[in-house]
Scaffold this motif. Structure first.
Motif, PDB file in Angstrom:
ATOM      1  N   HIS A  75       0.835  -1.210   0.000  1.00 50.79           N
ATOM      2  CA  HIS A  75       0.000   0.000   0.000  1.00 50.79           C
ATOM      3  C   HIS A  75       0.865   1.254   0.000  1.00 50.79           C
ATOM      4  O   HIS A  75       0.614   2.194  -0.773  1.00 50.79           O
ATOM      5  CB  HIS A  75      -0.908   0.001   1.230  1.00 50.79           C
ATOM      6  CG  HIS A  75      -1.718   1.248   1.391  1.00 50.79           C
ATOM      7  ND1 HIS A  75      -2.732   1.607   0.547  1.00 50.79           N
ATOM      8  CD2 HIS A  75      -1.620   2.260   2.311  1.00 50.79           C
ATOM      9  CE1 HIS A  75      -3.248   2.772   0.920  1.00 50.79           C
ATOM     10  NE2 HIS A  75      -2.591   3.186   1.989  1.00 50.79           N
TER      11      HIS A  75
ATOM     12  N   VAL B 109       0.814   4.122  -2.945  1.00 53.90           N
ATOM     13  CA  VAL B 109       0.400   5.518  -2.775  1.00 53.90           C
ATOM     14  C   VAL B 109       1.588   6.481  -2.884  1.00 53.90           C
ATOM     15  O   VAL B 109       1.415   7.655  -3.207  1.00 53.90           O
ATOM     16  CB  VAL B 109      -0.326   5.733  -1.432  1.00 53.90           C
ATOM     17  CG1 VAL B 109      -1.596   4.913  -1.384  1.00 53.90           C
ATOM     18  CG2 VAL B 109       0.561   5.406  -0.249  1.00 53.90           C
TER      19      VAL B 109
ATOM     20  N   GLU C  37       4.098  16.843  -2.704  1.00 51.46           N
ATOM     21  CA  GLU C  37       3.722  15.431  -2.697  1.00 51.46           C
ATOM     22  C   GLU C  37       3.988  14.805  -1.325  1.00 51.46           C
ATOM     23  O   GLU C  37       3.170  14.034  -0.812  1.00 51.46           O
ATOM     24  CB  GLU C  37       4.492  14.677  -3.784  1.00 51.46           C
ATOM     25  CG  GLU C  37       4.063  15.038  -5.204  1.00 51.46           C
ATOM     26  CD  GLU C  37       4.947  14.393  -6.252  1.00 51.46           C
ATOM     27  OE1 GLU C  37       6.002  13.823  -5.878  1.00 51.46           O
ATOM     28  OE2 GLU C  37       4.590  14.454  -7.440  1.00 51.46           O
TER      29      GLU C  37
ATOM     30  N   SER D 212       1.432  16.156   1.181  1.00 53.51           N
ATOM     31  CA  SER D 212       0.118  15.562   0.938  1.00 53.51           C
ATOM     32  C   SER D 212       0.054  14.143   1.484  1.00 53.51           C
ATOM     33  O   SER D 212      -0.964  13.731   2.051  1.00 53.51           O
ATOM     34  CB  SER D 212      -0.194  15.555  -0.565  1.00 53.51           C
ATOM     35  OG  SER D 212      -0.371  16.869  -1.050  1.00 53.51           O
ATOM     36  N   PHE D 213       1.155  13.403   1.335  1.00 54.83           N
ATOM     37  CA  PHE D 213       1.151  12.045   1.854  1.00 54.83           C
ATOM     38  C   PHE D 213       1.127  12.039   3.380  1.00 54.83           C
ATOM     39  O   PHE D 213       0.416  11.221   3.982  1.00 54.83           O
ATOM     40  CB  PHE D 213       2.357  11.257   1.353  1.00 54.83           C
ATOM     41  CG  PHE D 213       2.335   9.844   1.858  1.00 54.83           C
ATOM     42  CD1 PHE D 213       1.449   8.926   1.324  1.00 54.83           C
ATOM     43  CD2 PHE D 213       3.146   9.462   2.906  1.00 54.83           C
ATOM     44  CE1 PHE D 213       1.385   7.630   1.814  1.00 54.83           C
ATOM     45  CE2 PHE D 213       3.098   8.171   3.402  1.00 54.83           C
ATOM     46  CZ  PHE D 213       2.212   7.254   2.846  1.00 54.83           C
TER      47      PHE D 213
ATOM     48  N   ARG E 197      -0.264  14.277   5.212  1.00 60.98           N
ATOM     49  CA  ARG E 197      -1.651  14.632   5.510  1.00 60.98           C
ATOM     50  C   ARG E 197      -2.563  13.417   5.364  1.00 60.98           C
ATOM     51  O   ARG E 197      -3.411  13.118   6.219  1.00 60.98           O
ATOM     52  CB  ARG E 197      -2.062  15.754   4.540  1.00 60.98           C
ATOM     53  CG  ARG E 197      -3.495  16.171   4.504  1.00 60.98           C
ATOM     54  CD  ARG E 197      -3.916  16.913   5.719  1.00 60.98           C
ATOM     55  NE  ARG E 197      -4.551  16.014   6.673  1.00 60.98           N
ATOM     56  CZ  ARG E 197      -4.738  16.281   7.947  1.00 60.98           C
ATOM     57  NH1 ARG E 197      -4.344  17.432   8.459  1.00 60.98           N
ATOM     58  NH2 ARG E 197      -5.323  15.419   8.751  1.00 60.98           N
ATOM     59  N   ASN E 198      -2.379  12.662   4.272  1.00 61.59           N
ATOM     60  CA  ASN E 198      -3.226  11.500   4.017  1.00 61.59           C
ATOM     61  C   ASN E 198      -2.944  10.363   4.991  1.00 61.59           C
ATOM     62  O   ASN E 198      -3.840   9.560   5.291  1.00 61.59           O
ATOM     63  CB  ASN E 198      -3.051  11.024   2.576  1.00 61.59           C
ATOM     64  CG  ASN E 198      -3.668  11.985   1.573  1.00 61.59           C
ATOM     65  OD1 ASN E 198      -4.575  12.745   1.906  1.00 61.59           O
ATOM     66  ND2 ASN E 198      -3.170  11.974   0.352  1.00 61.59           N
ATOM     67  N   SER E 199      -1.707  10.255   5.481  1.00 63.53           N
ATOM     68  CA  SER E 199      -1.396   9.197   6.443  1.00 63.53           C
ATOM     69  C   SER E 199      -2.177   9.404   7.741  1.00 63.53           C
ATOM     70  O   SER E 199      -2.511   8.440   8.434  1.00 63.53           O
ATOM     71  CB  SER E 199       0.109   9.141   6.724  1.00 63.53           C
ATOM     72  OG  SER E 199       0.537  10.213   7.553  1.00 63.53           O
TER      73      SER E 199
ATOM     74  N   ARG F 117      -5.239  10.966   7.801  1.00 69.47           N
ATOM     75  CA  ARG F 117      -6.645  10.725   7.480  1.00 69.47           C
ATOM     76  C   ARG F 117      -6.936   9.244   7.238  1.00 69.47           C
ATOM     77  O   ARG F 117      -7.980   8.730   7.675  1.00 69.47           O
ATOM     78  CB  ARG F 117      -7.017  11.513   6.214  1.00 69.47           C
ATOM     79  CG  ARG F 117      -7.043  13.025   6.416  1.00 69.47           C
ATOM     80  CD  ARG F 117      -7.274  13.736   5.105  1.00 69.47           C
ATOM     81  NE  ARG F 117      -7.364  15.184   5.273  1.00 69.47           N
ATOM     82  CZ  ARG F 117      -7.291  16.063   4.283  1.00 69.47           C
ATOM     83  NH1 ARG F 117      -7.132  15.641   3.042  1.00 69.47           N
ATOM     84  NH2 ARG F 117      -7.372  17.358   4.521  1.00 69.47           N
ATOM     85  N   GLU F 118      -6.048   8.558   6.532  1.00 64.42           N
ATOM     86  CA  GLU F 118      -6.344   7.198   6.088  1.00 64.42           C
ATOM     87  C   GLU F 118      -5.776   6.125   7.016  1.00 64.42           C
ATOM     88  O   GLU F 118      -6.346   5.035   7.126  1.00 64.42           O
ATOM     89  CB  GLU F 118      -5.799   6.991   4.672  1.00 64.42           C
ATOM     90  CG  GLU F 118      -6.440   7.908   3.638  1.00 64.42           C
ATOM     91  CD  GLU F 118      -5.801   7.791   2.271  1.00 64.42           C
ATOM     92  OE1 GLU F 118      -4.998   6.850   2.066  1.00 64.42           O
ATOM     93  OE2 GLU F 118      -6.094   8.638   1.403  1.00 64.42           O
TER      94      GLU F 118
ATOM     95  N   TYR G 136      -0.620  22.478   5.769  1.00 65.22           N
ATOM     96  CA  TYR G 136      -1.128  21.120   5.598  1.00 65.22           C
ATOM     97  C   TYR G 136      -1.552  20.511   6.934  1.00 65.22           C
ATOM     98  O   TYR G 136      -2.242  19.490   6.961  1.00 65.22           O
ATOM     99  CB  TYR G 136      -0.065  20.220   4.971  1.00 65.22           C
ATOM    100  CG  TYR G 136       0.121  20.395   3.481  1.00 65.22           C
ATOM    101  CD1 TYR G 136      -0.437  19.487   2.575  1.00 65.22           C
ATOM    102  CD2 TYR G 136       0.857  21.457   2.968  1.00 65.22           C
ATOM    103  CE1 TYR G 136      -0.266  19.638   1.208  1.00 65.22           C
ATOM    104  CE2 TYR G 136       1.039  21.619   1.601  1.00 65.22           C
ATOM    105  CZ  TYR G 136       0.470  20.708   0.724  1.00 65.22           C
ATOM    106  OH  TYR G 136       0.643  20.874  -0.638  1.00 65.22           O
TER     107      TYR G 136
ATOM    108  N   ASP H 277      -3.170  20.059  10.877  1.00 65.49           N
ATOM    109  CA  ASP H 277      -4.409  20.350  11.601  1.00 65.49           C
ATOM    110  C   ASP H 277      -4.211  21.474  12.603  1.00 65.49           C
ATOM    111  O   ASP H 277      -5.147  22.199  12.930  1.00 65.49           O
ATOM    112  CB  ASP H 277      -4.875  19.113  12.377  1.00 65.49           C
ATOM    113  CG  ASP H 277      -5.149  17.916  11.481  1.00 65.49           C
ATOM    114  OD1 ASP H 277      -5.955  18.063  10.549  1.00 65.49           O
ATOM    115  OD2 ASP H 277      -4.559  16.851  11.714  1.00 65.49           O
TER     116      ASP H 277
END
Length: 262
Positions: free
Chosen positions: A144, A148, A199, A202-203, A205-207, A209-210, A227, A229
Motif C-alpha cells: 500500500h 500511494v 507530494e 500531501s502524503f 496529511r493522508n497518512s 486521514r487514512e 497542511y 491540523d
C-alpha cells in the motif's frame, strides 16, 4: 480558528498525557546547553500535548527551541528537567538501551536529509527498522505504501538511482511501515523542489486521514505548515501560540507577530 496571542501564557495540552487521546507530550520541559555564563536555555518550561491521529506543525523563529523540543520528545536529546511522554512512557527516565528500543519500535523519523543506506535497495531501506527489531514487514502495508507513494517499480533500485523526491518517499515509507505511535518530521521538504515537497506533505496529511497516523513536523515554511491540523508556535523556548486548522495567511500573520520576519 482558535488562536493564542504571542504575548499570552503558554498553552497546556489539549488532552492529558494519560487519557488515551495524547500521543506525545512535554511537561515542564527544560533544556539547557552549556553552563555558567555561556548557558543557553533552549526550552524554558514547555508544557504541550500532541493529539493522536493529528498532524501538528511546530514553528517559530530561529533559536526558538522548535527542533530541540522535537528532539527531546523523540528521545534524540536529553532534557535537563521535566518530562517527555510517549503515551504513558516517560522517555527522560529510560536508560540508553531501552530508549533505543523505544525509538526503533514506537517512533518513526523523517529528516531533511534522507538518511538512506546507499548499499541497500529502496525496499531494504524501508524495512530496515523492522529487520533490526527482528520483525517482519506487513506485506499488505508495504504494498500500500509503495502504491500511494509511487514507488512500485523502484523498490529494487538503490538510492543513487532515485531522485530526491523518490528518496524522501522511501524515507516516508520507512517511517510508516512499522506503524509507529508517532512520526516526527524535521523539515522534511527542505531538500526538495516545490512539486516533490507538496507530494510529501500531501502524503503526510493522508497518512493521518487514512492510516490514523500521528505526525509532528518542525518547519519554517507557512505553506508546509498549512497542511497541518494544528500549528504550535514557539518563541524563546516557550509556547507562544496555538493555531487550529490555520491557512497560510493566518500562519504568516502569527509568525510576523512573533518577529520571525522582522
Amino acid at each position: 480558528m482558535r488562536t493564542q496571542s504571542p504575548a499570552a501564557a503558554p498553552t497546556t495540552p489539549t488532552a492529558g498525557p494519560d487519557d488515551g487521546m495524547t500521543a506525545v507530550a512535554a511537561v515542564d520541559l527544560v533544556k539547557v546547553y552549556g553552563s555558567g555564563e555561556t548557558a543557553v536555555r533552549a526550552l524554558d518550561g514547555v508544557t504541550v500535548g500532541f493529539a493522536r491521529a493529528q498532524f501538528t506543525a511546530i514553528m517559530g523563529p530561529s533559536g526558538s527551541g522548535k527542533s530541540t523540543l522535537m528532539h527531546c520528545l523523540a528521545g534524540l536529546d536529553t532534557a535537563t528537567s521535566g518530562r517527555a511522554l510517549l503515551g504513558g512512557t516517560d522517555l527522560t527516565v529510560l536508560g540508553d538501551k531501552v530508549l533505543t528500543r523505544v525509538r526503533r519500535e514506537r517512533i518513526g523519523f523523517v529528516f531533511q536529509s534522507f538518511n538512506l543506506l546507499p548499499q541497500l535497495t529502496a525496499e531494504q531501506n524501508i524495512t530496515l527498522p523492522l529487520d533490526l527489531a527482528g520483525r517482519r514487514a506487513e506485506r499488505g502495508l508495504l504494498a500500500h505504501l509503495a502504491d500511494v507513494l509511487g514507488l512500485h517499480g523502484r523498490l529494487t533500485h538503490r538510492p543513487s538511482e532515485l531522485s530526491g523526491g523518490q528518496q524522501q518517499r522511501v524515507a516516508l515509507a520507512r517511517a510508516l511501515v512499522s506503524r509507529p505511535e508517532v512520526v516526527f518530521a524535521d523539515e522534511p521538504t527542505g531538500n526538495l523542489d516545490s512539486r516533490s515537497g507538496a507530494e510529501v506533505l500531501s502524503f503526510l496529511r493522508n497518512s493521518v486521514r487514512e492510516l490514523g497516523q500521528t505526525v509532528v513536523m518542525v518547519t519554517h515554511d507557512p505553506g508546509a505548515a498549512a497542511y497541518a491540523d494544528r500549528v504550535v508556535l514557539l518563541a524563546d523556548g516557550r509556547v507562544a501560540g496555538d493555531l487550529d486548522r490555520p491557512d497560510r495567511a493566518a500562519i504568516a500573520d502569527a509568525l510576523q507577530n512573533l518577529g520571525t520576519y522582522r
